[in-house]
Scaffold this active site. Structure first.
Site, PDB file in Angstrom:
ATOM      1  CG  ASN A   9      -1.650   1.268   1.466  1.00  0.00           C
ATOM      2  OD1 ASN A   9      -1.790   2.080   0.547  1.00  0.00           O
ATOM      3  ND2 ASN A   9      -2.159   1.465   2.680  1.00  0.00           N
ATOM      4  CD1 TRP A  10       3.567   1.221  -2.942  1.00  0.00           C
ATOM      5  CD2 TRP A  10       3.505   2.458  -4.800  1.00  0.00           C
ATOM      6  NE1 TRP A  10       4.336   0.595  -3.881  1.00  0.00           N
ATOM      7  CE2 TRP A  10       4.323   1.343  -5.037  1.00  0.00           C
ATOM      8  CE3 TRP A  10       3.316   3.384  -5.836  1.00  0.00           C
ATOM      9  CZ2 TRP A  10       4.940   1.112  -6.261  1.00  0.00           C
ATOM     10  CZ3 TRP A  10       3.935   3.158  -7.055  1.00  0.00           C
ATOM     11  CH2 TRP A  10       4.745   2.033  -7.256  1.00  0.00           C
ATOM     12  CE  LYS A  11       0.149   3.443   4.765  1.00  0.00           C
ATOM     13  NZ  LYS A  11       0.298   3.575   6.199  1.00  0.00           N
ATOM     14  CG  HIS A  91      -5.622   2.145   5.455  1.00  0.00           C
ATOM     15  ND1 HIS A  91      -5.102   3.125   6.271  1.00  0.00           N
ATOM     16  CD2 HIS A  91      -4.645   1.216   5.306  1.00  0.00           C
ATOM     17  CE1 HIS A  91      -3.851   2.798   6.590  1.00  0.00           C
ATOM     18  NE2 HIS A  91      -3.554   1.647   6.016  1.00  0.00           N
ATOM     19  CD  GLU A  93      -2.523   5.732   6.715  1.00  0.00           C
ATOM     20  OE1 GLU A  93      -2.583   5.715   5.472  1.00  0.00           O
ATOM     21  OE2 GLU A  93      -1.575   5.237   7.359  1.00  0.00           O
ATOM     22  CD  GLU A 163      -3.128  -2.296   7.753  1.00  0.00           C
ATOM     23  OE1 GLU A 163      -2.039  -2.559   7.230  1.00  0.00           O
ATOM     24  OE2 GLU A 163      -3.767  -1.264   7.497  1.00  0.00           O
ATOM     25  N   GLY A 169       3.026   2.626  10.534  1.00  0.00           N
ATOM     26  CA  GLY A 169       3.919   3.736  10.220  1.00  0.00           C
ATOM     27  C   GLY A 169       4.643   4.288  11.436  1.00  0.00           C
ATOM     28  CB  SER A 209       5.801  -1.412  11.651  1.00  0.00           C
ATOM     29  OG  SER A 209       5.363  -0.096  11.920  1.00  0.00           O
ATOM     30  N   GLY A 230       2.935  -1.091   4.286  1.00  0.00           N
ATOM     31  CA  GLY A 230       2.929   0.320   3.900  1.00  0.00           C
ATOM     32  C   GLY A 230       4.337   0.788   3.593  1.00  0.00           C
ATOM     33  N   GLY A 231       4.987   1.377   4.591  1.00  0.00           N
ATOM     34  CA  GLY A 231       6.317   1.990   4.424  1.00  0.00           C
ATOM     35  C   GLY A 231       7.317   1.126   3.672  1.00  0.00           C
TER      36      GLY A 231
HETATM   37  P1  PGA Z   1       3.088   0.437   7.563  1.00  0.00           P
HETATM   38  O1  PGA Z   1       1.620   0.661   6.965  1.00  0.00           O
HETATM   39  O2  PGA Z   1       3.604  -0.861   7.029  1.00  0.00           O
HETATM   40  O3  PGA Z   1       3.875   1.630   7.113  1.00  0.00           O
HETATM   41  O4  PGA Z   1       2.935   0.392   9.063  1.00  0.00           O
HETATM   42  C1  PGA Z   1       0.723  -0.403   6.862  1.00  0.00           C
HETATM   43  C2  PGA Z   1      -0.596   0.090   6.325  1.00  0.00           C
HETATM   44  O5  PGA Z   1      -1.012   1.196   6.664  1.00  0.00           O
HETATM   45  O6  PGA Z   1      -1.262  -0.610   5.536  1.00  0.00           O
END
Ligand code: PGA
Length: 252
Positions: A9-11, A91, A93, A163, A169, A209, A230-231
């Site tokens: 997930n590149w956001k 998600h 966010e 999650e 993150g 993470s 994500g990251g």
């Molecule tokens: P992260 O993000 O790996 O940077 O913690 C995961 C996500 O939000 O899907």
């Protein structure tokens, strides 16, 4: 042989030019991964570029609950269906910054199913809820609300990503034994709401993470069928490392 799903997930990172360079590099990092389905969920504007590579599954990060109409700035399920297989729904966010309620998440999940997309439903508790010992209850409540509009047949391709918000993150890791009771509750809730067959068919992912070093530990957790990254997915090298870790774990 086990089979895992690794989703990146590149956001809101990497534009089309960076995306083109990324996929070129990723191709050299993940050559053979028969036991792993690799999905990239870049921003909408990158979907065409990433889709051209052909060797990855494509996902969107969001969709509109409505299929068509005067909704400036939105992208609908029927539009996405033409170019992606997967879509992330709910998600944390989106829940936080765009005020998506459980009800909205349920409507979006129904829109994904209605349009034949593979939904990746995200659920997870925040730090306050975890410290109060409410992780399982919060996640189960989110799950029940999201599934409100779906039948057992609708669950056929469903993925649920656990999650914990406090591990997203932040570089703060959930220990695999903290993940175990929550993913187990997800599985058993689906079994109670529907039936054992439906629960067995739902793929549960872990996210928060995740990197190449710890992916394998999460994949060992019972009921976990993959990871949502994500990251670490923003770098082709580290994302490739996670795919390789999943492939190794699957054949071990
Ligand atoms: P992260 O993000 O790996 O940077 O913690 C995961 C996500 O939000 O899907």
């Amino acid at each position: 042989m086990k089979h895992y799903t690794v989703v990146g997930n590149w956001k809101m990172h990497l534009g089309p030019k960076e995306a083109a360079a990324y996929v070129k590099k990723l191709k050299t990092k993940i050559i053979d991964h028969p036991a792993v389905t690799v999905v990239l969920a870049p921003p909408f504007v990158d979907l065409a570029t990433v889709g051209k590579t052909g060797h990855l599954k494509l996902g969107a990060q969001n969709l509109c609950a409505t299929d068509e109409g005067a909704y400036t700035g939105e992208v609908s399920g029927p539009m996405l269906k033409e170019i992606v297989d997967y879509v992330i729904v709910g998600h944390s966010e989106r829940r936080k910054h765009f005020h998506e309620t459980d009800k909205v998440v349920g409507l979006k999940l129904a829109a994904a199913v209605r349009n034949g997309l593979i939904p990746i439903l995200c659920v997870g508790e925040n730090l306050h809820q975890r410290e109060a010992g409410h992780s399982v209850r919060v996640v189960v409540d989110q799950l029940i609300a999201a599934l409100a509009n779906l039948t057992a047949t609708d669950l056929k391709h469903l993925h649920v990503a656990y999650e914990p918000v406090w591990a997203i993150g932040t570089g703060r890791f959930a220990k695999p034994d903290e993940v175990t009771p929550v993913v187990s509750a997800i599985h058993h809730t689906i079994k109670e709401l529907y039936n054992a067959k439906a629960a067995d068919g739902v793929k549960i992912l872990y996210g928060g993470s995740v990197d190449a070093d710890d992916a394998s530990a999460y994949l060992k957790v019972r009921y976990v069928n993959g990871v949502l990254v994500g990251g670490a997915s923003l770098n082709a090298e580290s994302f490739g490392g996670i795919v390789r870790a999943a492939q190794d774990r699957a054949i071990s």
